[in-house]
Design an enzyme around this catalytic site. Structure first.
Site, PDB file in Angstrom:
ATOM      1  N   ARG A  35      53.162  42.232  53.539  1.00 16.46           N
ATOM      2  CA  ARG A  35      52.108  41.388  52.991  1.00 16.46           C
ATOM      3  C   ARG A  35      52.599  39.947  52.849  1.00 16.46           C
ATOM      4  NH1 ARG A  35      47.410  42.316  49.833  1.00 16.46           N
ATOM      5  NH2 ARG A  35      47.815  44.547  49.963  1.00 16.46           N
ATOM      6  N   THR A  86      47.225  48.539  38.733  1.00 18.06           N
ATOM      7  CA  THR A  86      47.228  49.507  37.620  1.00 18.06           C
ATOM      8  C   THR A  86      46.452  50.738  38.066  1.00 18.06           C
ATOM      9  OG1 THR A  86      45.279  48.407  36.654  1.00 18.06           O
ATOM     10  CG2 THR A  86      47.442  47.771  35.808  1.00 18.06           C
ATOM     11  N   THR A 122      43.844  44.735  35.114  1.00 21.20           N
ATOM     12  CA  THR A 122      43.036  45.507  34.171  1.00 21.20           C
ATOM     13  C   THR A 122      43.944  46.508  33.460  1.00 21.20           C
ATOM     14  OG1 THR A 122      41.100  45.279  35.591  1.00 21.20           O
ATOM     15  CG2 THR A 122      41.048  47.019  33.934  1.00 21.20           C
ATOM     16  N   GLU A 151      39.881  39.830  34.991  1.00 23.29           N
ATOM     17  CA  GLU A 151      39.087  39.291  36.103  1.00 23.29           C
ATOM     18  C   GLU A 151      37.763  40.047  36.203  1.00 23.29           C
ATOM     19  OE1 GLU A 151      38.416  41.141  38.947  1.00 23.29           O
ATOM     20  OE2 GLU A 151      39.665  42.874  38.476  1.00 23.29           O
ATOM     21  N   PHE A 152      36.749  39.338  36.691  1.00 22.35           N
ATOM     22  CA  PHE A 152      35.425  39.933  36.910  1.00 22.35           C
ATOM     23  C   PHE A 152      34.965  39.589  38.328  1.00 22.35           C
ATOM     24  CE2 PHE A 152      35.799  39.311  32.338  1.00 22.35           C
ATOM     25  CZ  PHE A 152      35.425  40.552  31.854  1.00 22.35           C
ATOM     26  N   ARG A 154      33.731  40.311  42.076  1.00 26.83           N
ATOM     27  CA  ARG A 154      33.007  41.281  42.897  1.00 26.83           C
ATOM     28  C   ARG A 154      33.476  41.138  44.337  1.00 26.83           C
ATOM     29  NH1 ARG A 154      27.258  39.117  42.206  1.00 26.83           N
ATOM     30  NH2 ARG A 154      28.511  37.210  42.254  1.00 26.83           N
ATOM     31  N   ASN A 260      19.999  49.647  42.546  1.00 22.96           N
ATOM     32  CA  ASN A 260      19.756  50.102  43.911  1.00 22.96           C
ATOM     33  C   ASN A 260      20.358  51.494  44.080  1.00 22.96           C
ATOM     34  OD1 ASN A 260      18.570  47.608  44.786  1.00 22.96           O
ATOM     35  ND2 ASN A 260      20.626  46.742  44.846  1.00 22.96           N
ATOM     36  N   CYS A 269      37.363  49.331  41.229  1.00 30.97           N
ATOM     37  CA  CYS A 269      37.196  49.113  39.792  1.00 30.97           C
ATOM     38  C   CYS A 269      36.420  50.216  39.085  1.00 30.97           C
ATOM     39  CB  CYS A 269      36.504  47.766  39.550  1.00 30.97           C
ATOM     40  SG  CYS A 269      37.526  46.341  39.975  1.00 30.97           S
ATOM     41  N   LYS A 330      31.063  49.205  49.838  1.00 28.50           N
ATOM     42  CA  LYS A 330      29.976  48.236  49.760  1.00 28.50           C
ATOM     43  C   LYS A 330      30.125  47.272  50.926  1.00 28.50           C
ATOM     44  CE  LYS A 330      30.299  44.690  46.969  1.00 28.50           C
ATOM     45  NZ  LYS A 330      30.420  43.823  45.769  1.00 28.50           N
TER      46      LYS A 330
END
Length: 441
Positions: A35, A86, A122, A151-152, A154, A260, A269, A330
């Site tokens: 990485r 985590t 998290t 963090e939030f 998406r 949906n 998450c 998704k």
């Protein structure tokens, strides 16, 4: 201002690149050699729209660097973010904090002056205080403070979430007001650019910040499971779940997002955080039955979807060709973690189906996780060639524009099981398809 980001995975890389775009100097520490090599060469090891340009521009400007030397990265840093994995702990679903604790020890050994140690990963309630204990035990002489900054992000819209957040939660040790004020001053500087767009910075206690992340994701997961159960009820009663969701979503107390229906939630998450919150509640001897039930409903949902596909094929998929559109959990991501496609396609393969799959970006990540006999195709129409049934598992935008006529020409039997409701039932039936969607008559 200089900061360090320990961990160059999804959260660390996106957050680090966005902080650099704010004008901060960000040193990202990544210990995985493959990485790290990719990042240094300008190759982005994850798929996130716009991230490649953001990383390239800030690396070229000298504000974003990558390395594996923590001591070099934290030198002169006023804030050091922990953004390591985590994963769920084997056996009970609790978050495995071994990487967080290891990072805390390494940071303690490397720091030469005051810094705020910020948990971006998290983590369960109490983790920030545990990090502080580890650092004190490692370096009793070190001057530092801790903060929790969940963090939030998406997946698929993470850069926008980071650059234009609806809120920034920062937890501080409010039991020590003077230290909390000092740490708050540093975090105010980190997020100074967001004040220009009036993004709210919400300062709380450490425990509240840690719990807010789990509570938010678990509530959204619960919302998804709820609309999936409503979709099943709509099918029984002849109602339309899309119209139902529209009617619900107009209520500003409910909102239209995450209503949906589909084959069940997945990703990095929701599955992990619902399990972890259930475990946190159990250890605190405080009932969290809604979250526990959400987990059970979601697992049952994925299993039921395979049965729905088999039923659409007359009760058997043995020696039948199943075309699969979409594999990731998704759209706009290559993330296969906990994707509904995994249990669904394994069940179909066990039932004797021949699988022909296409996903715009997720096929490389999918190959180690899906049945080995799966055929991966170059595009959606190739996947449909000779198929007995076509199954939509991920709502990639490009699938919505597929011509029904083109599908009809390629498929052997005109059966579609649309688990994301991307097609118009009337159009598909007018084109001669036996068309099944979710929660629509």
């Amino acid at each position: 201002m200089r900061i360090a980001m320990i961990g160059g995975g999804y959260v660390g890389l996106v957050s680090g690149a966005c902080f650099a775009e704010f004008g901060l100097h960000v040193a990202v520490v990544e210990t995985n050699p493959d990485r790290l090599s990719a990042l240094r060469e300008g190759r982005i090891p994850i798929y996130e729209p716009g991230l490649d340009v953001l990383v390239e521009n800030n690396a070229r400007a000298g504000r974003l660097t990558f390395g594996d030397d923590i001591a070099q990265a934290v030198a002169g840093a006023e804030a050091v973010f922990i953004a390591v994995g985590t994963p769920p702990r084997n056996g009970d679903g609790a978050a495995d904090l071994q990487y967080v604790h290891a990072a805390a020890r390494q940071i303690a050994q490397a720091l030469t002056g005051y810094a705020v140690i910020v948990t971006k990963s998290t983590v369960p309630v109490g983790s920030s205080r545990r990090i502080a204990e580890i650092i004190r035990a490692t370096r009793p002489d070190l001057d530092f403070d801790v903060a929790s900054n969940p963090e939030f992000l998406r997946e698929g819209s993470a850069i926008d979430d980071c650059m234009r957040p609806d809120r920034v939660i920062i937890g501080l040790d409010q039991k020590q007001p003077e230290r909390a004020r000092r740490a708050e001053a540093v975090m105010q500087r980190v997020y100074e650019p967001l004040k220009k767009i009036d993004a709210p910075l919400v300062f709380t206690g450490l425990e509240t910040a840690e719990l807010t992340k789990y509570a938010s994701n678990s509530f959204l997961a619960m919302k998804i499971s709820f609309i999936n159960e409503m979709a099943d009820l709509c099918e029984k009663l002849g109602a339309n779940v899309q119209e139902l969701a529209c009617g619900m979503g107009m209520d500003e107390r409910i909102g239209s997002r995450f209503l949906n229906p589909g084959p069940g939630y997945g990703g990095s998450c929701f599955p992990k955080d619902t399990l972890a919150l259930s475990r946190i509640a159990q250890e605190a001897q405080s009932g969290c039955r809604l979250v526990e039930t959400t987990v059970q409903v979601n697992e049952a949902r994925k299993a039921a979807m395979a049965g729905r596909i088999i039923a659409a094929c007359g009760g058997s998929v043995n020696n039948k060709t199943v075309a699969v559109l979409g594999l990731t959990f998704k759209p706009e991501t290559d993330d296969m973690r906990e994707s509904a496609s995994i249990p669904i396609l394994h069940r179909l393969a066990e039932a004797g189906a021949r699988l022909q799959a296409y996903d715009p970006v997720g096929m490389d990540a999918a190959k180690p996780l899906l049945p080995p006999e799966t055929t991966y195709c170059e595009n959606a129409l190739d996947a449909a060639q000779g198929a007995d049934v076509l199954v939509v598992l991920t709502e990639w935008e490009q699938f919505r524009s597929i011509s029904p006529e083109a599908l009809a020409q390629r498929m052997q039997n005109k059966i579609i099981v649309d688990l994301r409701n991307i097609f118009d039932p009337a159009v598909m039936r007018a084109s001669g398809f036996s068309y099944l969607s979710v929660g629509r008559p």
